[in-house]
Design a protein around this motif. Structure first.
Motif, PDB file in Angstrom:
ATOM      1  N   PRO A   1       0.830  -1.214   0.000  1.00 57.48           N
ATOM      2  CA  PRO A   1       0.000   0.000   0.000  1.00 57.48           C
ATOM      3  C   PRO A   1       0.861   1.259   0.000  1.00 57.48           C
ATOM      4  O   PRO A   1       2.042   1.219   0.359  1.00 57.48           O
ATOM      5  N   THR A   2       0.298   2.370  -0.398  1.00 53.13           N
ATOM      6  CA  THR A   2       1.047   3.620  -0.402  1.00 53.13           C
ATOM      7  C   THR A   2       1.058   4.228   0.995  1.00 53.13           C
ATOM      8  O   THR A   2       0.007   4.409   1.611  1.00 53.13           O
TER       9      THR A   2
ATOM     10  N   ASP B   1      -7.072 -10.528   7.838  1.00 50.57           N
ATOM     11  CA  ASP B   1      -6.717  -9.324   8.599  1.00 50.57           C
ATOM     12  C   ASP B   1      -5.571  -9.556   9.569  1.00 50.57           C
ATOM     13  O   ASP B   1      -5.304  -8.718  10.427  1.00 50.57           O
ATOM     14  N   GLN B   2      -4.874 -10.675   9.440  1.00 48.69           N
ATOM     15  CA  GLN B   2      -3.693 -10.916  10.283  1.00 48.69           C
ATOM     16  C   GLN B   2      -2.526 -10.070   9.785  1.00 48.69           C
ATOM     17  O   GLN B   2      -2.316  -9.897   8.584  1.00 48.69           O
ATOM     18  N   GLU B   3      -1.734  -9.520  10.710  1.00 45.19           N
ATOM     19  CA  GLU B   3      -0.535  -8.769  10.334  1.00 45.19           C
ATOM     20  C   GLU B   3       0.532  -9.756   9.876  1.00 45.19           C
ATOM     21  O   GLU B   3       0.925 -10.643  10.621  1.00 45.19           O
ATOM     22  N   ILE B   4       0.994  -9.577   8.647  1.00 46.21           N
ATOM     23  CA  ILE B   4       1.959 -10.534   8.108  1.00 46.21           C
ATOM     24  C   ILE B   4       3.331  -9.920   7.870  1.00 46.21           C
ATOM     25  O   ILE B   4       4.318 -10.642   7.728  1.00 46.21           O
ATOM     26  N   ALA B   5       3.416  -8.585   7.803  1.00 44.75           N
ATOM     27  CA  ALA B   5       4.709  -7.953   7.561  1.00 44.75           C
ATOM     28  C   ALA B   5       4.683  -6.504   8.009  1.00 44.75           C
ATOM     29  O   ALA B   5       3.619  -5.907   8.200  1.00 44.75           O
TER      30      ALA B   5
ATOM     31  N   LEU C   1       1.412  -4.698   6.970  1.00 43.31           N
ATOM     32  CA  LEU C   1       0.812  -5.336   5.802  1.00 43.31           C
ATOM     33  C   LEU C   1      -0.128  -6.415   6.309  1.00 43.31           C
ATOM     34  O   LEU C   1       0.281  -7.299   7.073  1.00 43.31           O
ATOM     35  N   LEU C   2      -1.394  -6.346   5.909  1.00 47.11           N
ATOM     36  CA  LEU C   2      -2.409  -7.264   6.410  1.00 47.11           C
ATOM     37  C   LEU C   2      -2.814  -8.280   5.350  1.00 47.11           C
ATOM     38  O   LEU C   2      -2.789  -7.981   4.150  1.00 47.11           O
ATOM     39  N   ALA C   3      -3.184  -9.454   5.800  1.00 52.74           N
ATOM     40  CA  ALA C   3      -3.702 -10.482   4.895  1.00 52.74           C
ATOM     41  C   ALA C   3      -5.166 -10.156   4.593  1.00 52.74           C
ATOM     42  O   ALA C   3      -5.989 -10.078   5.500  1.00 52.74           O
ATOM     43  N   THR C   4      -5.479  -9.970   3.330  1.00 46.85           N
ATOM     44  CA  THR C   4      -6.860  -9.628   2.956  1.00 46.85           C
ATOM     45  C   THR C   4      -7.784 -10.838   2.998  1.00 46.85           C
ATOM     46  O   THR C   4      -8.992 -10.683   3.096  1.00 46.85           O
TER      47      THR C   4
ATOM     48  N   CYS D   1       3.468 -10.664  -1.646  1.00 41.94           N
ATOM     49  CA  CYS D   1       3.238 -12.079  -1.425  1.00 41.94           C
ATOM     50  C   CYS D   1       1.889 -12.458  -2.031  1.00 41.94           C
ATOM     51  O   CYS D   1       1.125 -11.587  -2.470  1.00 41.94           O
ATOM     52  N   THR D   2       1.620 -13.741  -2.068  1.00 40.84           N
ATOM     53  CA  THR D   2       0.314 -14.229  -2.519  1.00 40.84           C
ATOM     54  C   THR D   2      -0.275 -15.148  -1.456  1.00 40.84           C
ATOM     55  O   THR D   2       0.459 -15.732  -0.647  1.00 40.84           O
TER      56      THR D   2
END
Length: 425
Positions: A8-9, A33-37, A48-51, A73-74
């Motif tokens: 995201p910006t 919505d878990q924080e991954i990075a 960075l959240l998991a959508t 990531c994917t």
């Protein structure tokens, strides 16, 4: 289904960021919505959240620079919901069988821990703590020494330069090497984007402003007595502790009304003087120095300021301060006293024109009504841009802050003398 997670910006004009760290590993099952990075720009740190929930595949290594909008990531959503089942699947079948049996047999007693021996290194001395750790890990001295991956020049030089040891079975200088804790190693760390930007801004301030610092001292007796007297009632009513920062921030806001040029800034060929007071508060975080803003201080009471400070401190510890919370300040307050600083010359936070520095409180002898008394004294500093702030305003600002801290009743009277206000003088 494969879902792409893009960077995201963090804000306007930012085109690339650094992927500071991953909070998950490649192949992990993540929840929505878990924080991954953590993503770090030159202005802020973002999460960075998991959508969606599913299995993650990392495309960018930690520490790499990546463009805004690029795929970090994917997530394969076909694996969603496998988090709980995975834990049970990983349990070996033999273990399940053992857990299912309800026999009356008692488990054999645990074997005694191996005694710490040193067959090949009889001169090696082991500290009690190290011996305990070795016993718990079932290791002896031979195994620990043999477990060293390699000898570097550091170890060779240490043994070479030490006094000669007795030529025992361990060999010359061997026990000295084993017991040596001296290190000449060095560590290199890559500068973060935030640290690089901070360095550039600090150098620019020194080069582009006519920065000058004025000082004063404040007797903290009145504020300390007031705080001690009403601390418990303040906590009961407002749910937050009463600190010193709120007094100084409120006093600074009132002093800015008396000396509005301290709240001004240069914009091209014009001087902008905001009527509002958005005070930036310098906060030291693991990521570096950040200056989040408390807006419209002139409208807040002490409890409102304390609640804002508490929220900012929690976000700072978690690295969750956003870009919008660090822009738009008109004046800055920094407190080096929490680290023990007695006196300093704080650097202006551009485009602002002034910053006030608080310091530690030390009992010092002062003259009071012709007598020497021991009082808790704090030194205050105000660094300002002399291009638009004259000495009269800068010195007068600090004097006004000093007056309100030494007589907190003036905080209620807008910085004026309450007795004169009552008398209409």
């Amino acid at each position: 289904m494969i879902i792409e997670i893009k960077v995201p910006t963090p804000g306007e004009s930012i085109t690339e960021v650094e992927l500071a760290s991953w909070m998950v590993s490649d192949g992990d099952i993540v929840e929505k919505d878990q924080e991954i990075a953590e993503i770090e720009s030159d202005k802020a740190t973002l999460s960075l959240l998991a959508t969606e929930a599913g299995k993650i595949k990392i495309s960018v290594e930690a520490g790499e620079t990546i463009a805004v909008g690029a795929v970090a990531c994917t997530i394969d959503t076909d694996f969603a919901g496998e988090t709980t089942s995975k834990a049970s699947a990983d349990v070996p079948s033999e273990q399940k069988d053992v857990e299912g049996k309800k026999d009356t047999e008692k488990e054999p007693e645990a074997t005694s821990k191996k005694e710490v021996t040193n067959t090949h290194y009889p001169d090696a001395k082991v500290s009690p703590l190290a011996r305990k750790l070795m016993e718990e890990a079932d290791l002896d001295v031979d195994q620990v020494i043999n477990g060293l991956k390699r000898l570097s020049t550091k170890e060779v030089e240490l043994v070479k330069n030490l006094p000669e040891q007795d030529d025992t079975a361990g060999g010359k200088g061997q026990s000295a090497f084993i017991n040596s804790n001296v290190s000449r190693e060095s560590e290199r760390q890559k500068m973060t984007m935030l640290r690089k930007k901070l360095s550039q801004r600090l150098v620019a301030v020194k080069n582009e402003t006519a920065m000058l610092t004025t000082f004063n001292e404040v007797d903290m007796s009145a504020v300390m007595n007031l705080r001690k007297k009403y601390q418990s009632k303040f906590i009961d009513k407002h749910g937050v502790k009463l600190g010193f920062m709120s007094f100084f921030i409120k006093a600074a806001s009132l002093a800015l009304k008396h000396h509005p040029m301290v709240n001004a800034m240069i914009d091209g060929d014009e001087i902008v003087i905001p009527e509002y007071h958005d005070v930036s508060v310098a906060v030291q975080t693991p990521k570096g120095l950040m200056v989040p803003v408390i807006r419209n201080i002139e409208t807040l009471s002490l409890d409102g300021i304390e609640l804002s400070l508490k929220n900012l401190a929690e976000k700072a510890r978690k690295g969750k301060i956003g870009l919008e919370e660090m822009t738009g300040g008109t004046f800055t307050v920094t407190n080096g006293g929490v680290f023990g600083s007695m006196l300093s010359t704080p650097i202006i936070n551009p485009p602002q024109s002034a910053i006030m520095g608080m310091h530690n409180i030390v009992e010092r002898p002062v003259a009071v009504n012709g007598k020497v008394e021991i009082r808790p004294i704090m030194y205050l500093a105000l660094s300002y841009d002399h291009r638009i702030i004259d000495g009269k305003d800068s010195v007068g600002f600090l004097v006004k802050v000093k007056e309100m801290i030494e007589d907190p009743a003036k905080l209620l009277a807008g910085g004026f003398d309450p007795e004169k206000e009552v008398l209409g003088l």
